[in-house]
Design a protein around this motif. Structure first.
Motif, PDB file in Angstrom:
ATOM      1  N   GLY A  16       7.685   4.683  -4.263  1.00  0.00           N
ATOM      2  CA  GLY A  16       6.980   4.520  -5.530  1.00  0.00           C
ATOM      3  C   GLY A  16       7.833   4.673  -6.776  1.00  0.00           C
ATOM      4  O   GLY A  16       7.373   4.363  -7.867  1.00  0.00           O
ATOM      5  N   ASP A  54       5.812   3.486 -14.848  1.00  0.00           N
ATOM      6  CA  ASP A  54       5.279   3.017 -13.572  1.00  0.00           C
ATOM      7  C   ASP A  54       5.948   1.724 -13.139  1.00  0.00           C
ATOM      8  O   ASP A  54       6.444   0.953 -13.962  1.00  0.00           O
ATOM      9  CB  ASP A  54       3.774   2.751 -13.683  1.00  0.00           C
ATOM     10  CG  ASP A  54       2.945   4.013 -13.630  1.00  0.00           C
ATOM     11  OD1 ASP A  54       3.357   4.961 -12.953  1.00  0.00           O
ATOM     12  OD2 ASP A  54       1.878   4.035 -14.267  1.00  0.00           O
ATOM     13  N   SER A  56       5.031  -1.508 -10.239  1.00  0.00           N
ATOM     14  CA  SER A  56       4.089  -2.069  -9.277  1.00  0.00           C
ATOM     15  C   SER A  56       4.685  -3.361  -8.748  1.00  0.00           C
ATOM     16  O   SER A  56       5.567  -3.960  -9.370  1.00  0.00           O
ATOM     17  CB  SER A  56       2.723  -2.316  -9.921  1.00  0.00           C
ATOM     18  OG  SER A  56       2.847  -3.217 -11.010  1.00  0.00           O
TER      19      SER A  56
END
Length: 86
Positions: A16, A54, A56
């Motif tokens: 992640g 983040d 993704s």
């Protein structure tokens, strides 16, 4: 495209973050970032959507995940088979 790049890619997918992926594979975070950048350049498309905190997967990243797992599994199977022939 090299198998090492796919290992780095999957580490980022599974962990992640680039930092945790780097720790997992025993590389520096900049080395992992560079590996992914080269892979994206070779493919001509981004694999991750990045913002400040983040990441993704893009559609291309999601598609590559399946194939990367299959390719690395095939490598591992071949290594086991060849190891048993010694």
């Amino acid at each position: 495209m090299e198998l090492l790049q796919l290992e780095h890619f999957l580490a980022v997918v599974e962990e992640g973050t680039f930092t945790r992926a780097a720790e997992r594979v025993g590389r520096s975070q900049p080395a992992i970032s560079q590996s992914i950048k080269k892979l994206e350049e070779e493919l001509g498309m981004p694999l991750f959507a990045r913002d400040l905190h983040d990441i993704s997967l893009t559609e291309a990243g999601r598609a590559l995940t399946l194939y990367a797992r299959k390719m690395l599994a095939a490598r591992d199977d071949a290594m086991r088979l060849l190891g048993s022939l010694k």
